[in-house]
Design a protein around this motif. Structure first.
Motif, PDB file in Angstrom:
ATOM      1  N   GLN A  92      33.098  48.065  42.649  1.00 52.99           N
ATOM      2  CA  GLN A  92      34.019  46.967  42.945  1.00 52.99           C
ATOM      3  C   GLN A  92      33.484  45.659  42.363  1.00 52.99           C
ATOM      4  O   GLN A  92      32.291  45.536  42.099  1.00 52.99           O
ATOM      5  CB  GLN A  92      34.185  46.818  44.465  1.00 52.99           C
ATOM      6  CG  GLN A  92      34.682  48.072  45.172  1.00 52.99           C
ATOM      7  CD  GLN A  92      36.079  48.454  44.761  1.00 52.99           C
ATOM      8  OE1 GLN A  92      36.961  47.613  44.643  1.00 52.99           O
ATOM      9  NE2 GLN A  92      36.283  49.755  44.520  1.00 52.99           N
ATOM     10  N   ALA A  93      34.348  44.683  42.208  1.00 50.63           N
ATOM     11  CA  ALA A  93      33.943  43.381  41.672  1.00 50.63           C
ATOM     12  C   ALA A  93      33.164  42.558  42.694  1.00 50.63           C
ATOM     13  O   ALA A  93      32.517  41.582  42.335  1.00 50.63           O
ATOM     14  CB  ALA A  93      35.179  42.605  41.216  1.00 50.63           C
ATOM     15  N   ASP A  94      33.198  42.972  43.965  1.00 49.14           N
ATOM     16  CA  ASP A  94      32.571  42.168  45.029  1.00 49.14           C
ATOM     17  C   ASP A  94      31.324  42.839  45.598  1.00 49.14           C
ATOM     18  O   ASP A  94      31.135  42.910  46.799  1.00 49.14           O
ATOM     19  CB  ASP A  94      33.566  41.890  46.148  1.00 49.14           C
ATOM     20  CG  ASP A  94      33.975  43.140  46.901  1.00 49.14           C
ATOM     21  OD1 ASP A  94      33.750  44.260  46.392  1.00 49.14           O
ATOM     22  OD2 ASP A  94      34.514  42.991  48.008  1.00 49.14           O
ATOM     23  N   GLU A  95      30.434  43.277  44.735  1.00 49.50           N
ATOM     24  CA  GLU A  95      29.217  43.948  45.190  1.00 49.50           C
ATOM     25  C   GLU A  95      27.960  43.078  45.031  1.00 49.50           C
ATOM     26  O   GLU A  95      26.852  43.586  44.995  1.00 49.50           O
ATOM     27  CB  GLU A  95      29.037  45.263  44.443  1.00 49.50           C
ATOM     28  CG  GLU A  95      30.093  46.275  44.795  1.00 49.50           C
ATOM     29  CD  GLU A  95      29.895  47.621  44.123  1.00 49.50           C
ATOM     30  OE1 GLU A  95      30.517  48.579  44.594  1.00 49.50           O
ATOM     31  OE2 GLU A  95      29.127  47.730  43.142  1.00 49.50           O
ATOM     32  N   ARG A 104      28.807  33.924  47.810  1.00 50.80           N
ATOM     33  CA  ARG A 104      29.477  34.568  46.673  1.00 50.80           C
ATOM     34  C   ARG A 104      29.439  36.084  46.841  1.00 50.80           C
ATOM     35  O   ARG A 104      28.459  36.649  47.303  1.00 50.80           O
ATOM     36  CB  ARG A 104      28.742  34.148  45.385  1.00 50.80           C
ATOM     37  CG  ARG A 104      29.299  34.695  44.111  1.00 50.80           C
ATOM     38  CD  ARG A 104      28.616  34.055  42.905  1.00 50.80           C
ATOM     39  NE  ARG A 104      27.161  34.141  42.959  1.00 50.80           N
ATOM     40  CZ  ARG A 104      26.438  35.072  42.339  1.00 50.80           C
ATOM     41  NH1 ARG A 104      27.021  36.000  41.626  1.00 50.80           N
ATOM     42  NH2 ARG A 104      25.130  35.071  42.428  1.00 50.80           N
ATOM     43  N   THR A 105      30.516  36.736  46.460  1.00 48.90           N
ATOM     44  CA  THR A 105      30.567  38.200  46.530  1.00 48.90           C
ATOM     45  C   THR A 105      30.875  38.833  45.178  1.00 48.90           C
ATOM     46  O   THR A 105      30.615  40.003  44.974  1.00 48.90           O
ATOM     47  CB  THR A 105      31.631  38.679  47.541  1.00 48.90           C
ATOM     48  OG1 THR A 105      32.916  38.217  47.122  1.00 48.90           O
ATOM     49  CG2 THR A 105      31.310  38.189  48.948  1.00 48.90           C
ATOM     50  N   ARG A 106      31.444  38.073  44.249  1.00 49.81           N
ATOM     51  CA  ARG A 106      31.882  38.639  42.972  1.00 49.81           C
ATOM     52  C   ARG A 106      30.717  38.693  41.991  1.00 49.81           C
ATOM     53  O   ARG A 106      30.429  37.736  41.293  1.00 49.81           O
ATOM     54  CB  ARG A 106      33.033  37.834  42.385  1.00 49.81           C
ATOM     55  CG  ARG A 106      34.273  37.905  43.271  1.00 49.81           C
ATOM     56  CD  ARG A 106      35.501  37.396  42.597  1.00 49.81           C
ATOM     57  NE  ARG A 106      35.935  38.181  41.457  1.00 49.81           N
ATOM     58  CZ  ARG A 106      36.583  39.332  41.517  1.00 49.81           C
ATOM     59  NH1 ARG A 106      36.855  39.866  42.682  1.00 49.81           N
ATOM     60  NH2 ARG A 106      36.960  39.958  40.426  1.00 49.81           N
ATOM     61  N   SER A 107      30.079  39.834  41.985  1.00 48.23           N
ATOM     62  CA  SER A 107      29.005  40.107  41.042  1.00 48.23           C
ATOM     63  C   SER A 107      28.545  41.536  41.289  1.00 48.23           C
ATOM     64  O   SER A 107      29.132  42.255  42.092  1.00 48.23           O
ATOM     65  CB  SER A 107      27.846  39.120  41.211  1.00 48.23           C
ATOM     66  OG  SER A 107      26.918  39.280  40.159  1.00 48.23           O
ATOM     67  N   ARG A 108      27.463  41.901  40.625  1.00 50.10           N
ATOM     68  CA  ARG A 108      26.931  43.259  40.759  1.00 50.10           C
ATOM     69  C   ARG A 108      25.667  43.248  41.598  1.00 50.10           C
ATOM     70  O   ARG A 108      25.037  42.221  41.793  1.00 50.10           O
ATOM     71  CB  ARG A 108      26.659  43.811  39.365  1.00 50.10           C
ATOM     72  CG  ARG A 108      27.979  43.961  38.599  1.00 50.10           C
ATOM     73  CD  ARG A 108      27.787  44.298  37.157  1.00 50.10           C
ATOM     74  NE  ARG A 108      27.114  45.581  37.015  1.00 50.10           N
ATOM     75  CZ  ARG A 108      26.539  45.959  35.883  1.00 50.10           C
ATOM     76  NH1 ARG A 108      26.545  45.189  34.832  1.00 50.10           N
ATOM     77  NH2 ARG A 108      25.952  47.136  35.811  1.00 50.10           N
TER      78      ARG A 108
END
Length: 154
Positions: A92-95, A104-108
């Motif tokens: 997912q984009a929010d990992e 922040r949630t949008r990253s790997r």
């Protein structure tokens, strides 16, 4: 940078032993991160002795990095699996696991839980707890529940 390890014995599961490693890789040196994966992989190969293995840590890399790939090499024995990805198969984009106190949630992910197949995952999550917009760390912890089974009779 560092790896700490412990061998645990579960007296309630027939005395089965487990090898647990925790690591924190360099955040600047690209070659240091590559070599960290290779060194840890070789150490596990030499010391696991058939025990199930759990590895946790801040690798400061994503799951497509050469150092990470050395750790989960399909030809290695014992093979380490990405526990979070087993429980959450679709990326997912929010990992994000390194939000820098900003929520922040949008990253790997750069925090990982790896384990051998003898320890099937029942759940895994990224904990994003905050209180009034304040976070206890610049990183989100990754949690996992693994199922243990008794040692085979000798």
């Amino acid at each position: 940078r560092i790896v700490t390890w412990v061998k645990l014995r579960d007296n309630g599961a027939g005395g089965r032993e487990y090898l647990w490693l925790n690591t924190h890789w360099d955040h600047r040196g690209r070659q240091a991160r590559v070599e960290s994966g290779r060194i840890i992989r070789r150490w596990i190969d030499r010391h696991a002795g058939g025990a199930p293995v759990i590895l946790t840590g801040d690798l400061n890399v994503n799951d497509d990095h050469e150092g990470f790939l050395a750790m989960v090499d399909a030809d290695a024995s014992p093979r380490l699996l990405d526990v979070y990805r087993q429980a959450n198969e679709e990326a997912q984009a929010d990992e994000a696991t390194a939000p820098g106190f900003r929520g922040r949630t949008r990253s790997r992910r750069i925090y990982f839980v790896l384990g051998t197949a003898e320890l099937p995952v029942t759940e895994a999550d990224i904990i994003r707890a905050s209180r009034k917009g304040l976070y206890p760390s610049d990183h989100y912890p990754v949690t996992a529940v693994l199922k243990v089974s008794p040692a085979s009779p000798k």
